[in-house]
Motif scaffolding. Sequence first.
Motif, PDB file in Angstrom:
ATOM      1  N   PRO A  41     -33.366   7.750 -52.059  1.00 24.64           N
ATOM      2  CA  PRO A  41     -34.053   8.857 -52.731  1.00 24.64           C
ATOM      3  C   PRO A  41     -35.339   8.392 -53.389  1.00 24.64           C
ATOM      4  N   PRO A  42     -36.147   9.309 -53.899  1.00 23.94           N
ATOM      5  CA  PRO A  42     -37.336   8.913 -54.673  1.00 23.94           C
ATOM      6  C   PRO A  42     -36.954   8.096 -55.910  1.00 23.94           C
ATOM      7  N   ASP A  43     -37.906   7.351 -56.427  1.00 23.26           N
ATOM      8  CA  ASP A  43     -37.668   6.434 -57.546  1.00 23.26           C
ATOM      9  C   ASP A  43     -37.872   7.137 -58.887  1.00 23.26           C
ATOM     10  N   THR A  44     -37.154   8.223 -59.093  1.00 21.20           N
ATOM     11  CA  THR A  44     -37.344   9.037 -60.292  1.00 21.20           C
ATOM     12  C   THR A  44     -36.438   8.642 -61.450  1.00 21.20           C
ATOM     13  N   ALA A  45     -35.453   7.796 -61.219  1.00 24.02           N
ATOM     14  CA  ALA A  45     -34.501   7.443 -62.276  1.00 24.02           C
ATOM     15  C   ALA A  45     -35.180   6.678 -63.405  1.00 24.02           C
ATOM     16  N   GLN A  46     -34.902   7.061 -64.634  1.00 23.34           N
ATOM     17  CA  GLN A  46     -35.487   6.375 -65.792  1.00 23.34           C
ATOM     18  C   GLN A  46     -35.118   4.901 -65.810  1.00 23.34           C
ATOM     19  N   GLU A  47     -33.894   4.571 -65.332  1.00 22.05           N
ATOM     20  CA  GLU A  47     -33.437   3.187 -65.331  1.00 22.05           C
ATOM     21  C   GLU A  47     -34.320   2.287 -64.471  1.00 22.05           C
ATOM     22  N   ILE A  48     -34.970   2.863 -63.461  1.00 19.08           N
ATOM     23  CA  ILE A  48     -35.845   2.069 -62.608  1.00 19.08           C
ATOM     24  C   ILE A  48     -37.046   1.566 -63.383  1.00 19.08           C
ATOM     25  N   HIS A  49     -37.565   2.369 -64.269  1.00 20.73           N
ATOM     26  CA  HIS A  49     -38.850   2.079 -64.894  1.00 20.73           C
ATOM     27  C   HIS A  49     -38.729   1.310 -66.204  1.00 20.73           C
ATOM     28  N   ILE A  50     -37.581   1.413 -66.891  1.00 18.27           N
ATOM     29  CA  ILE A  50     -37.365   0.642 -68.116  1.00 18.27           C
ATOM     30  C   ILE A  50     -36.790  -0.719 -67.720  1.00 18.27           C
ATOM     31  N   PRO A  51     -37.532  -1.794 -67.910  1.00 18.79           N
ATOM     32  CA  PRO A  51     -37.140  -3.077 -67.333  1.00 18.79           C
ATOM     33  C   PRO A  51     -35.732  -3.550 -67.673  1.00 18.79           C
ATOM     34  N   VAL A  52     -35.333  -3.470 -68.930  1.00 16.95           N
ATOM     35  CA  VAL A  52     -34.055  -4.056 -69.329  1.00 16.95           C
ATOM     36  C   VAL A  52     -32.871  -3.328 -68.714  1.00 16.95           C
ATOM     37  N   ALA A  53     -33.092  -2.129 -68.191  1.00 15.46           N
ATOM     38  CA  ALA A  53     -32.004  -1.321 -67.642  1.00 15.46           C
ATOM     39  C   ALA A  53     -31.697  -1.642 -66.186  1.00 15.46           C
ATOM     40  N   LEU A  54     -32.295  -2.703 -65.651  1.00 14.25           N
ATOM     41  CA  LEU A  54     -32.184  -2.932 -64.213  1.00 14.25           C
ATOM     42  C   LEU A  54     -30.742  -3.104 -63.744  1.00 14.25           C
ATOM     43  N   ALA A  55     -29.870  -3.717 -64.541  1.00 14.93           N
ATOM     44  CA  ALA A  55     -28.493  -3.927 -64.095  1.00 14.93           C
ATOM     45  C   ALA A  55     -27.735  -2.613 -63.946  1.00 14.93           C
ATOM     46  N   SER A  56     -28.190  -1.554 -64.616  1.00 14.09           N
ATOM     47  CA  SER A  56     -27.527  -0.265 -64.477  1.00 14.09           C
ATOM     48  C   SER A  56     -27.787   0.364 -63.109  1.00 14.09           C
ATOM     49  N   LEU A  57     -28.726  -0.206 -62.345  1.00 12.86           N
ATOM     50  CA  LEU A  57     -28.990   0.267 -60.988  1.00 12.86           C
ATOM     51  C   LEU A  57     -28.009  -0.323 -59.987  1.00 12.86           C
ATOM     52  N   PHE A  58     -27.324  -1.412 -60.385  1.00 14.08           N
ATOM     53  CA  PHE A  58     -26.386  -2.048 -59.468  1.00 14.08           C
ATOM     54  C   PHE A  58     -25.236  -1.098 -59.155  1.00 14.08           C
ATOM     55  N   LYS A  59     -24.897  -1.022 -57.880  1.00 19.76           N
ATOM     56  CA  LYS A  59     -23.799  -0.196 -57.387  1.00 19.76           C
ATOM     57  C   LYS A  59     -24.014   1.294 -57.675  1.00 19.76           C
ATOM     58  N   SER A  60     -25.281   1.688 -57.722  1.00 15.97           N
ATOM     59  CA  SER A  60     -25.636   3.088 -57.932  1.00 15.97           C
ATOM     60  C   SER A  60     -26.162   3.662 -56.617  1.00 15.97           C
ATOM     61  N   ARG A  61     -26.633   4.888 -56.652  1.00 12.19           N
ATOM     62  CA  ARG A  61     -27.175   5.498 -55.440  1.00 12.19           C
ATOM     63  C   ARG A  61     -28.499   4.870 -55.029  1.00 12.19           C
ATOM     64  N   TRP A  62     -29.083   4.057 -55.897  1.00 12.80           N
ATOM     65  CA  TRP A  62     -30.338   3.376 -55.579  1.00 12.80           C
ATOM     66  C   TRP A  62     -30.115   1.958 -55.050  1.00 12.80           C
ATOM     67  N   ASP A  63     -28.894   1.641 -54.717  1.00 14.11           N
ATOM     68  CA  ASP A  63     -28.495   0.292 -54.301  1.00 14.11           C
ATOM     69  C   ASP A  63     -27.758   0.382 -52.961  1.00 14.11           C
ATOM     70  N   TRP A  64     -28.131  -0.466 -52.008  1.00 16.05           N
ATOM     71  CA  TRP A  64     -27.373  -0.543 -50.752  1.00 16.05           C
ATOM     72  C   TRP A  64     -25.975  -1.096 -51.006  1.00 16.05           C
ATOM     73  N   ASP A  65     -25.796  -1.856 -52.090  1.00 18.68           N
ATOM     74  CA  ASP A  65     -24.467  -2.292 -52.525  1.00 18.68           C
ATOM     75  C   ASP A  65     -23.707  -3.011 -51.413  1.00 18.68           C
ATOM     76  N   TYR A  66     -24.321  -4.062 -50.874  1.00 16.61           N
ATOM     77  CA  TYR A  66     -23.665  -4.858 -49.844  1.00 16.61           C
ATOM     78  C   TYR A  66     -22.734  -5.892 -50.474  1.00 16.61           C
ATOM     79  N   ASP A  67     -21.858  -6.418 -49.655  1.00 21.73           N
ATOM     80  CA  ASP A  67     -21.057  -7.590 -49.998  1.00 21.73           C
ATOM     81  C   ASP A  67     -21.172  -8.574 -48.849  1.00 21.73           C
ATOM     82  N   SER A  68     -21.166  -9.848 -49.177  1.00 19.93           N
ATOM     83  CA  SER A  68     -21.175 -10.857 -48.125  1.00 19.93           C
ATOM     84  C   SER A  68     -19.778 -10.974 -47.519  1.00 19.93           C
ATOM     85  N   GLU A  69     -19.709 -11.651 -46.416  1.00 20.65           N
ATOM     86  CA  GLU A  69     -18.423 -12.083 -45.886  1.00 20.65           C
ATOM     87  C   GLU A  69     -17.865 -13.186 -46.795  1.00 20.65           C
TER      88      GLU A  69
END
Length: 522
Positions: A41-69
């Motif tokens: 989606p577009p990068d409209t989430a506030q968490e994207i723009h506030i630097p310290v909030a970057l970990a809140s993007l993990f496992k969200s709709r803005w993350d491909w959320d892969y796992d290794s083998e």
Amino acid sequence: MAQPDRTFDYVIVGAGSAGCVLAARLTEDPGVSVALVEAGPPDTAQEIHIPVALASLFKSRWDWDYDSEPEPALDGRRNYVPRGRTLGGSSSMNVMIYTRGNRVDYDDWAAGGAEGWSYDEVLPYFRRAEDNQRGADHYHGVGGPLTVSDGRSLNPLGEAFLEAAEQAGHRRNADFNGDSQLGVGRFQLTQRNGLRWSTADAYLRPSLDRPNLTVITEALAHRVLFEGDRAVGVEISQGSALQKLRADREVVLSAGTYGTPHLLLRSGVGPAPALTPFQIAVLHELPVGQQLQDHPFLTLNYLTDEESLMTALSPANLALLQNEHRGPLTSNIGEAGGFMMTQPGLAAPDLQFYQSPALFYQEALGPLIAHGFAIGPCVIKPTSRGSLTLRTAAPDTAPRIQHNFLTTEEDQQTMLAGVRIALDIAGRPALKSVTTGPFTVPESSSDADLLAYIRRTTQTLYHPTSTCAIGSVVDSKLRVLGLQGLRVVDASVMPSVPRGNTNAATIMIAEKAADLIREKAN
């Protein structure tokens, strides 16, 4: 349900660190039409723009959320692999550190056959991209789209780390992108006025009003379309609607080190043994997805009574950000660090260090339950090699990612030396004076306990490269070998992973690629 075909001069798949740059540069010519396709989606989430909030993007709709083998040298653990899935790609969820790697990295690329990619040849593209707040010099540029600034958080725990590192014999370095990479200091960041400055901010947003640029979000690329050996477009879906985007000039894949080979494999470009089990006809055989490289990383965590980022999200700090564009909310988490050699005589550093004024554990998914800080080494010239392969032929299925972290004795010994350096720095007076106890550290300093800790805690540092490398999958102009009308422009083309964070190098590649496509380069 099929939609009518649409035709452009160029179709770019992936609006990430490279795709945004390329779309902006190519559409500077009003006679050229470009479609930029982004799965997220577009990068409209506030968490994207506030630097310290970057970990809140993990496992969200803005993350491909892969796992290794399961990783054989890491007790069979699967590593969490976040990747940006929005405009700006991973530049919209990274830690914003601006380091380019070492001169040796690029000279090695050129010596290995990547014509035109030596340090002296790529430096102008780093400078062209950059608007460095410190001003222009031989190494840095001003006036470019990418704002590069000093951090505005400056947590005192970072200064304690730097003083402790000096006490351990490491020199200060004010510029890791200057004449020497060695030493410790605070990183410069891709931020403007204390906020994240992704490639969507820097390049794409100023270009959106151009009538020759079409941005298509939440569109999943299924396969590259070919007529004979020529790429002529891309099939995409939005919801249940299928559509073909035709490219009169070129299809450019900028979907990243995981996304680009994944798309090529589904399109029949890759090693035959990797395709035939999925009933994919082999259009063209190339080592797509092989030679995956990444930086393995771990942290040691300590408790403190000092103020950490655990309390960053306060009304006072929000006001500080809004009114003065500084404070804890501007923190990129990894505020300080440096580059070191584990033994004399090396051509360049083999370790990068990071310090965070907050606990950083469980692959950055652990909660901030106490004031603390993290320090840790990263192996920046790994000899281990991994791969990306298909899990199924379906476009909405994650690929198989096998990093093979620390599967060579050389990488294990480098990480072991890095942990010993971390323990040494943590034990120096400047850090010891602000430490109240351990949080996650090795059980002892014995090799056995250190190696056990390494196997238990090593993770990716989010710097994958080389799955479509120059010389094996693409040529020096980033054209896919043996095919027409198809180019790759992202970190997957790097012949080897640079010694440092890879975002700056990816942006440089896209800047140079724009000239290659426009035939402005030699």
